[in-house]
Design an enzyme around this catalytic site. Sequence first.
Site, mmCIF file in Angstrom:
data_model
loop_
_atom_site.group_PDB
_atom_site.id
_atom_site.type_symbol
_atom_site.label_atom_id
_atom_site.label_comp_id
_atom_site.label_asym_id
_atom_site.label_seq_id
_atom_site.Cartn_x
_atom_site.Cartn_y
_atom_site.Cartn_z
ATOM 1 N N THR A 1 0.867 -1.180 0.000
ATOM 2 C CA THR A 1 0.000 0.000 0.000
ATOM 3 C C THR A 1 0.906 1.233 0.000
ATOM 4 O O THR A 1 2.094 1.132 0.348
ATOM 5 C CB THR A 1 -0.902 0.020 1.245
ATOM 6 N N GLU B 1 -5.640 -3.501 -1.783
ATOM 7 C CA GLU B 1 -6.140 -4.680 -1.064
ATOM 8 C C GLU B 1 -7.204 -5.446 -1.853
ATOM 9 O O GLU B 1 -7.545 -6.573 -1.519
ATOM 10 C CB GLU B 1 -6.762 -4.249 0.284
ATOM 11 N N LYS C 1 -15.951 16.609 10.881
ATOM 12 C CA LYS C 1 -17.129 16.594 11.743
ATOM 13 C C LYS C 1 -17.263 17.963 12.382
ATOM 14 O O LYS C 1 -16.435 18.371 13.185
ATOM 15 C CB LYS C 1 -17.012 15.499 12.796
ATOM 16 N N TRP D 1 -21.541 15.595 9.847
ATOM 17 C CA TRP D 1 -20.498 15.304 8.864
ATOM 18 C C TRP D 1 -20.535 16.300 7.714
ATOM 19 O O TRP D 1 -21.589 16.663 7.218
ATOM 20 C CB TRP D 1 -20.685 13.900 8.273
HETATM 21 P P1 AMP Z 1 -4.696 2.494 -3.167
HETATM 22 O O1 AMP Z 1 -4.598 1.249 -2.406
HETATM 23 O O2 AMP Z 1 -3.458 3.323 -3.123
HETATM 24 O O3 AMP Z 1 -5.157 2.275 -4.566
HETATM 25 O O4 AMP Z 1 -5.800 3.393 -2.460
HETATM 26 C C1 AMP Z 1 -7.120 2.930 -2.282
HETATM 27 C C2 AMP Z 1 -7.992 4.075 -1.870
HETATM 28 O O5 AMP Z 1 -8.069 5.035 -2.933
HETATM 29 C C3 AMP Z 1 -9.427 3.691 -1.624
HETATM 30 O O6 AMP Z 1 -9.614 3.135 -0.356
HETATM 31 C C4 AMP Z 1 -10.121 5.031 -1.780
HETATM 32 O O7 AMP Z 1 -10.008 5.822 -0.612
HETATM 33 C C5 AMP Z 1 -9.329 5.693 -2.879
HETATM 34 N N1 AMP Z 1 -10.038 5.505 -4.152
HETATM 35 C C6 AMP Z 1 -9.810 4.587 -5.094
HETATM 36 N N2 AMP Z 1 -10.658 4.749 -6.125
HETATM 37 C C7 AMP Z 1 -11.456 5.793 -5.822
HETATM 38 C C8 AMP Z 1 -12.553 6.445 -6.472
HETATM 39 N N3 AMP Z 1 -12.993 6.070 -7.660
HETATM 40 N N4 AMP Z 1 -13.137 7.482 -5.821
HETATM 41 C C9 AMP Z 1 -12.703 7.879 -4.612
HETATM 42 N N5 AMP Z 1 -11.677 7.323 -3.958
HETATM 43 C C10 AMP Z 1 -11.062 6.279 -4.553
#
Ligand code: AMP
Length: 543
Positions: free
Chosen positions: A185, A330, A435, A440
Amino acid sequence: MQSTMMDVPLTVAMILRQGSVVHGESRVLTWTGDGARSATYAELGERTARLAGALRALGITGDQRVGTFCWNDQEHLEAYFAVPAMGAVLHPINIRLFPEQMAYVTNHAEDEVVIVDSTLAAPFGKLLPHLKTVRHVLVVGDADLATVQADGVEVHRYDDLLAAAEPVFKWPDVDERQAASMCYTSGTTGRPKGVVYSHRSTFLHASAICRGDALGLDPLDRVLPVVPMFHANAWGLAHAAVLIGADLLMPERFLQGEPLAAMIQAERPTVAGAVPTIWNDLLQYARGHDVDLSSLRMVPCGGSAVPRSLMEGFDHEFGIPIRHAWGMTETSPVASVAIPPREAEGEERWRYRLTQGRLLPEVEYRLTGDEGVAMPSDGESVGELEVRGPWVTARYHKEDDEAKFHDGWLRTGDVGTIDPRGYFTITDRSKDVIKSGGEWISSVDLENALMAHPDVVEAAVVGIPDEKWQERPLATIVLREGADTDPVDLRASIEERFARWQLPDNFAFIDAVPKTSVGKFDKKVLRQRYAEGDLDVQTVPHD
Ligand code: AMP
């Protein structure tokens, strides 16, 4: 009663076989700045066999980890297939992490061999003395090998090793549940965590994203994965393209609007995937130049919320539909895709396209509210999305992180609503929610509204401490060059869409929104800059 079906493992070798034999004439092209070099998938098949033979000779005989420190290019694709197909585990290292984080993930994964692109040899060379398990480095291209030296490490030229290896390799039988590859990650909170994909998860995910309810890929497509192969498997695009015989166009290190426009014009990809920041850059460039993007029939976009202004720009000015998708490292990563229902038209259609989409059938979902209470999918109740499925991780590599899992479900950290038809809408990351006075405020909604203002290039909203309301929104804004919009104008432009108390009262104009290693807004840095008094905040009291 048991079925009579054969229990045949689904493996990365199966994808490679289909690509290199059945679709042997399809091609992988790598952009070089002023043209593309290319190889057929038949040649890819031979080179992966040679790479596997070379790695075996270096002692990769089991499930050891082979790292890559590369852009998206042909050699990275060779490693993508050779390493898992030979039974070892591929670890594409995120080259944009901080050096300490890159050393951490390489040591944590215990990479024994690392394949390094020549253009990255210098930063890798600095890292190498801190890498405890690396024994061999394979340099792709003609970098001076003296830049990559450390005690106990042998350095080889990738092409020399391939030339000396046999053109065939006996791919072993592999259990489909075995590890195929791993990505970490991006580590915005705490240390990066390792997610290990299996052969089965990789195969199922690659097949699923080809389906019409996902990205709808076709063997006649030419796919441009701008999203890095070290970030969540390039969204599975590389596996999927080889599986069905679509061509791949690899952008290498040419990721800005101008070179992307040149490569799209010259090599005519039909599908191109990237995060909103990249497409925003291309849009700004294309607006000011005469470029032909007409080959693109669909642009998958995700990684962060796609602003409406970006989707509209692509749609109205270039006739290219952006397809919004959501996922995480993930979740392999594609988990939901926003395709509006058949009857939706006009504004309603837009509303659906801007959601994070419907979860794919393999990904079960539920919304969980405070204290673990199940929330209804009524489009209004807000909760954290939890998912489980065959390509969702059940844990992290060598790490107990119980807070991320809940009775066998992955807690996504994304907070939002799900409507009765299964459309998921993110209102915030759980760590980014604001918040105010007990209610929210969605930073994502505010950002989208602000980014629709013609003078705003980027907007990121964070919560800042407030004595009376606990937290209030601070809008950090990047203005278009030459624009002189002020906070009063900006707030007026969005005031019809929000309750008065939700509107930001604090604004700061900045040069660029800080980004994480994978191009997401880095709100942690913004909050820190605010706390350190590093932002020039203008307060516009509510009258
Ligand atoms: P990563 O593991 O770096 O790809 O990050 C995953 C996170 O990116 C997710 O849990 C979301 O918070 C954010 N994310 C991925 N796709 C989107 C989307 N289409 N809209 C908003 N947030 C997104």
